[in-house]
Design a protein around this motif. Sequence first.
Motif, short mmCIF file in Angstrom:
data_model
loop_
_atom_site.label_atom_id
_atom_site.label_comp_id
_atom_site.label_asym_id
_atom_site.label_seq_id
_atom_site.Cartn_x
_atom_site.Cartn_y
_atom_site.Cartn_z
N HIS A 53 42.90 53.68 34.53
CA HIS A 53 43.64 53.11 35.66
C HIS A 53 42.71 52.96 36.84
O HIS A 53 41.80 53.78 37.05
N GLY A 54 42.98 51.94 37.67
CA GLY A 54 42.24 51.81 38.91
C GLY A 54 42.83 50.76 39.82
O GLY A 54 43.60 49.90 39.40
N GLY A 55 42.47 50.87 41.10
CA GLY A 55 42.81 49.88 42.10
C GLY A 55 41.59 49.57 42.94
O GLY A 55 40.64 50.37 42.98
N ASP A 56 41.57 48.41 43.61
CA ASP A 56 40.42 48.01 44.40
C ASP A 56 39.19 47.95 43.47
O ASP A 56 39.29 47.43 42.37
N TRP A 57 38.04 48.48 43.88
CA TRP A 57 36.89 48.50 42.97
C TRP A 57 37.22 49.23 41.68
O TRP A 57 36.73 48.88 40.60
N GLY A 58 38.06 50.26 41.78
CA GLY A 58 38.48 50.97 40.58
C GLY A 58 39.22 50.08 39.61
O GLY A 58 39.11 50.23 38.39
N GLY A 59 40.00 49.12 40.15
CA GLY A 59 40.70 48.18 39.29
C GLY A 59 39.75 47.23 38.59
O GLY A 59 39.94 46.88 37.42
N VAL A 60 38.71 46.80 39.30
CA VAL A 60 37.72 45.91 38.69
C VAL A 60 36.94 46.66 37.62
O VAL A 60 36.69 46.13 36.51
N ILE A 61 36.54 47.90 37.90
CA ILE A 61 35.84 48.71 36.91
C ILE A 61 36.73 48.96 35.70
O ILE A 61 36.27 48.93 34.55
N THR A 62 38.01 49.18 35.93
CA THR A 62 38.95 49.37 34.83
C THR A 62 39.03 48.12 33.97
O THR A 62 39.12 48.19 32.73
N THR A 63 39.01 46.95 34.59
CA THR A 63 38.99 45.69 33.84
C THR A 63 37.74 45.62 32.96
O THR A 63 37.82 45.22 31.79
N VAL A 64 36.59 45.99 33.51
CA VAL A 64 35.36 45.99 32.73
C VAL A 64 35.46 46.99 31.57
O VAL A 64 35.04 46.69 30.44
N LEU A 65 36.03 48.14 31.83
CA LEU A 65 36.21 49.12 30.74
C LEU A 65 37.01 48.52 29.59
O LEU A 65 36.64 48.64 28.42
N GLY A 66 38.14 47.87 29.93
CA GLY A 66 38.97 47.30 28.89
C GLY A 66 38.31 46.16 28.16
O GLY A 66 38.49 45.98 26.94
N GLY A 67 37.50 45.36 28.89
CA GLY A 67 36.87 44.21 28.27
C GLY A 67 35.63 44.53 27.48
O GLY A 67 35.38 43.92 26.44
N THR B 1 44.56 45.69 40.48
CA THR B 1 43.71 44.62 40.98
C THR B 1 43.39 43.64 39.85
O THR B 1 42.23 43.45 39.49
N PRO B 2 44.40 43.00 39.28
CA PRO B 2 44.09 42.00 38.25
C PRO B 2 43.42 40.79 38.89
O PRO B 2 43.91 40.26 39.89
N GLN B 3 42.31 40.39 38.33
CA GLN B 3 41.59 39.23 38.86
C GLN B 3 41.48 38.18 37.77
O GLN B 3 41.04 38.46 36.65
N ALA B 4 41.86 36.96 38.10
CA ALA B 4 41.83 35.86 37.16
C ALA B 4 40.43 35.25 37.10
O ALA B 4 39.62 35.42 38.02
N PRO B 5 40.12 34.53 36.04
CA PRO B 5 38.87 33.76 36.03
C PRO B 5 38.89 32.73 37.15
O PRO B 5 39.97 32.31 37.59
N PRO B 6 37.74 32.31 37.62
CA PRO B 6 37.71 31.35 38.73
C PRO B 6 38.12 29.95 38.28
O PRO B 6 38.12 29.62 37.10
N GLY B 7 38.49 29.13 39.28
CA GLY B 7 38.71 27.71 39.02
C GLY B 7 40.09 27.31 38.56
O GLY B 7 40.29 26.15 38.19
N LEU B 8 41.06 28.23 38.59
CA LEU B 8 42.41 27.90 38.13
C LEU B 8 43.17 27.16 39.22
O LEU B 8 42.95 27.37 40.41
N THR B 9 44.08 26.30 38.81
CA THR B 9 44.89 25.55 39.77
C THR B 9 46.26 26.19 39.92
O THR B 9 46.65 27.06 39.12
N THR B 10 47.01 25.73 40.89
CA THR B 10 48.36 26.27 41.12
C THR B 10 49.41 25.51 40.32
O THR B 10 50.61 25.79 40.47
#
Length: 396
Positions: free
Chosen positions: A183-197, A210-219
């Motif tokens: 689990h994580g939030g802020d930088w911890g959330g990004v690190i958690t994403t890397v752990l899972g990936g 802190t879920p972050q999408a890939p860049p370049g997505l439209t609305t």
Amino acid sequence: MPRISDDVQPFEAHATDADLEDLRARLAAARLPEAETVHRAAPDPRRWDQGVPLADLVDLVDYWRTEYDWRSFEARLNRIGQYRTTIDGLGIHFLHRRSERPDAVPLILTHGWPGSVAEFVDIVEELADPSDAGAPAFHVVAPSLPGFGYSDKPATTGWGIEKIAAAWVELMGRLGYDKFLAHGGDWGGVITTVLGGRFPEHVLGIHTLTPQAPPGLTTDGLTAAEIAWTEETRDFWGHRAAYAKQQATRPQTIGYSLVDSPVGLLAWILDKFAEWTDTEDSPFERVSRDRILDDVTLYWLTGTGASAARIYYESHDSLDPELRVEVPSALTVYPRDVEKCPRGWAERRFREIVWWGVPEVGGHFPSLEVPGEFVADLRGGLGAVLGVRAVLERGQ
């Protein structure tokens, strides 16, 4: 009980009386600027439009100097259980609380900036040995990021989110936890994403704020509410993230103030608690003065204002745009957080979302703002992850 590596050593926090006296003396001798030129009566969030209001800071500095009790917080850290180990030449500090439950699952909690392990002190016991016997239990590990708290300060570059995630896998292995939740939030959330990936063979599943999408997505296809989320996030990074740009480009420069002046450090951090919490006027509506000062004093006594700021230099905008997370993922977006990702966007990176939480209250620091609601959400999300894992294991 898993065997803990001999490389792991017990640790106790204990500031010297001289360090605490020096802190009080610096607070008493602080030279403050004149009041802001925005004059509004409380309650009104616009009081903070130029930063921390002078009157609020004076009150908190006086409390810090005359009433705040660091020894109480220090004792709480020691009761939970603190340890250190060396990974890739760097000493890493962490809290470790094993559950008494035989069905407990290992869980690593990762903080961000301007947080610390102080974010988790109020919830560790409930996660490890829940008052509700039907709730899941966890063996809780909460490390201090490199350059934060009682972890060592990197002397060279390279300690970014990818290396930290790899170090967490090594840390959990040394504790006998070959497979674990994260689990994580802020930088911890990004690190958690890397752990899972990057480490699906070790990570059972993740929960991130802190879920972050890939860049370049439209609305296209987003709801009006989700479009509002994207606009709020864009506004934050475009107009209210000068702190991140400063720390990503010149962390050493701001670091002199953060390490030399406790008032400067307090104002730099308090500003974020004020802006990022779910409040109408002041962060103290949700987070007590003591909890904020626990965090700030930890930064002060360890002299980590500069070294912690460098995580932005190492990692700002560094999440691999091609990284995908295949392990079961629980994602929660709090209503007053500063960065909010629509589910449709999140699904482009997180391929198996088993929990999507949108609580009614809370901001960037939910474990401090709304600890009861946060624990319930974390349990719900990780419970969903474990449920999916159990189904998968039965099918094998």
